[in-house]
Scaffold this motif. Sequence first.
Motif, PDB file in Angstrom:
ATOM      1  N   CYS A   1       0.828  -1.213   0.000  1.00  0.00           N
ATOM      2  CA  CYS A   1       0.000   0.000   0.000  1.00  0.00           C
ATOM      3  C   CYS A   1       0.857   1.256   0.000  1.00  0.00           C
ATOM      4  CB  CYS A   1      -0.930  -0.007   1.207  1.00  0.00           C
ATOM      5  SG  CYS A   1      -2.182  -1.314   1.173  1.00  0.00           S
ATOM      6  N   PHE A   2       1.980   1.188   0.723  1.00  0.00           N
ATOM      7  CA  PHE A   2       2.906   2.330   0.760  1.00  0.00           C
ATOM      8  C   PHE A   2       3.431   2.635  -0.640  1.00  0.00           C
ATOM      9  CE2 PHE A   2       7.178   4.048   0.997  1.00  0.00           C
ATOM     10  CZ  PHE A   2       7.039   5.111   1.880  1.00  0.00           C
TER      11      PHE A   2
ATOM     12  N   VAL B   1      -1.472  13.389   4.810  1.00  0.00           N
ATOM     13  CA  VAL B   1      -2.453  13.800   5.818  1.00  0.00           C
ATOM     14  C   VAL B   1      -3.643  12.847   5.862  1.00  0.00           C
ATOM     15  CG1 VAL B   1      -4.111  15.605   6.461  1.00  0.00           C
ATOM     16  CG2 VAL B   1      -1.788  16.224   5.772  1.00  0.00           C
ATOM     17  N   MET B   2      -4.148  12.473   4.704  1.00  0.00           N
ATOM     18  CA  MET B   2      -5.371  11.671   4.639  1.00  0.00           C
ATOM     19  C   MET B   2      -5.130  10.180   4.859  1.00  0.00           C
ATOM     20  SD  MET B   2      -7.718  13.856   4.213  1.00  0.00           S
ATOM     21  CE  MET B   2      -8.191  15.432   3.498  1.00  0.00           C
ATOM     22  N   LEU B   3      -3.971   9.696   4.435  1.00  0.00           N
ATOM     23  CA  LEU B   3      -3.748   8.247   4.467  1.00  0.00           C
ATOM     24  C   LEU B   3      -2.738   7.823   5.526  1.00  0.00           C
ATOM     25  CD1 LEU B   3      -4.484   5.568   3.007  1.00  0.00           C
ATOM     26  CD2 LEU B   3      -2.543   5.983   1.500  1.00  0.00           C
ATOM     27  N   GLY B   4      -1.934   8.763   5.996  1.00  0.00           N
ATOM     28  CA  GLY B   4      -0.822   8.410   6.871  1.00  0.00           C
ATOM     29  C   GLY B   4      -1.193   7.547   8.058  1.00  0.00           C
ATOM     30  N   ARG B   5      -2.172   7.972   8.834  1.00  0.00           N
ATOM     31  CA  ARG B   5      -2.557   7.223  10.031  1.00  0.00           C
ATOM     32  C   ARG B   5      -3.128   5.848   9.683  1.00  0.00           C
ATOM     33  NH1 ARG B   5      -1.336   5.909  15.016  1.00  0.00           N
ATOM     34  NH2 ARG B   5      -3.140   5.267  16.248  1.00  0.00           N
ATOM     35  N   GLY B   6      -3.970   5.803   8.647  1.00  0.00           N
ATOM     36  CA  GLY B   6      -4.564   4.530   8.243  1.00  0.00           C
ATOM     37  C   GLY B   6      -3.529   3.549   7.745  1.00  0.00           C
ATOM     38  N   LEU B   7      -2.520   4.065   7.024  1.00  0.00           N
ATOM     39  CA  LEU B   7      -1.471   3.198   6.505  1.00  0.00           C
ATOM     40  C   LEU B   7      -0.627   2.629   7.632  1.00  0.00           C
ATOM     41  CD1 LEU B   7      -0.653   2.273   3.705  1.00  0.00           C
ATOM     42  CD2 LEU B   7       1.017   4.112   3.629  1.00  0.00           C
ATOM     43  N   GLU B   8      -0.467   3.403   8.681  1.00  0.00           N
ATOM     44  CA  GLU B   8       0.290   2.934   9.839  1.00  0.00           C
ATOM     45  C   GLU B   8      -0.380   1.719  10.473  1.00  0.00           C
ATOM     46  OE1 GLU B   8       1.367   4.544  14.330  1.00  0.00           O
ATOM     47  OE2 GLU B   8       0.928   5.981  12.741  1.00  0.00           O
ATOM     48  N   GLU B   9      -1.711   1.716  10.472  1.00  0.00           N
ATOM     49  CA  GLU B   9      -2.456   0.599  11.056  1.00  0.00           C
ATOM     50  C   GLU B   9      -2.311  -0.680  10.239  1.00  0.00           C
ATOM     51  OE1 GLU B   9      -4.137   0.598  13.912  1.00  0.00           O
ATOM     52  OE2 GLU B   9      -3.524   2.663  14.310  1.00  0.00           O
TER      53      GLU B   9
END
Length: 244
Positions: free
Chosen positions: A12-13, A126-134
Motif C-alpha cells: 500500500c505504501f 495527511v489523509m492516508l498516513g494514520r490509516g497506513l500505519e495501522e
Amino acid sequence: SRRMGLTLFLGCFLIALGPPISIFLLAVAPNANLVVLMLLSGFVWVLSIGSASLVWNILPPLQSSPGVALVFAVLIQEAFRYGYYRLCTAAERRVSALTTQRLFCPNSFDSVLASGLGFGTATVLVMLGRGLEEAVRPGTVYTESCSGMSFYFSSSLLYCFLLFLNIFLMVIATEGYKSKSWVVIGGAFGLHLLGSLVTLFNTQPNGCAISIPLLLLVTVGAGAWAGKLVWQGLLYPMHRPVRR
C-alpha cells in the motif's frame, strides 16, 4: 501474521507514495529551488485543509451535508492554490530584481510539477498516513463500502489517483491564472470538485466499485488536458538553474 501485515503495508505504501517518491528523486530533488517550491506548496495545502476543517466546525449545517461540505472544501483549496500562485509570482519578481537566477517560477513546467507534487503528497500523507500505519498490524480490514477489497488497498488506490489529479490540476490552473481564462480556471475547479464528489460513493455499500473507476476516469481526463497544454507549449519551457 505480522509478516503479512508488513507485506500489506509495503504494498500500500508503494501504491500511494511510490509515484511521488519517484517523481521527487528524478525531477525535483536535483534542484534545491524545486524542493523549496514543493515544501511550500505542501504547507499551503495543509493550511487550506485546516481552513476547510475550521469552516466545517463553525457551520453546523455542513456537518450533516457531506456534498455541500465538499463544495466548500474544494472552493477553499482552489482559493489557496491561487494564493500560492500569487505568492510565488510576487517572490519571483522580487528575486529577479536581485539576481539573474530564477528561484521561483510557477509558470515553468518543472516548477508547476514540483508545486503539484507538493499538493498531492501532502494530501496522501495527511489523509492516508494514520490509516497506513495501522496496516502493519496482523490481518487486514474490510468495510461495508468495499467488502471485496482491503480498506488499506482501496484507500491507497484512491489517494494515488488524487495525487496525480493534484499534479494535473496545478498544470491546468496555472495556465488559467497565466492566461486569465475563467474557462480554464473553472475547468480546474470542476475537475477537482468532480474528483472529490465521486468519493461520496464510498458511503454506500460496495461504493468503492464505483468511486475508484470514476476517480481514475476523472484523473485520466485531467491528465489528458494537462498533457495537451504542455504539448502545445502554453506553459513556459523547463528552466535550469544558472551555473556560476
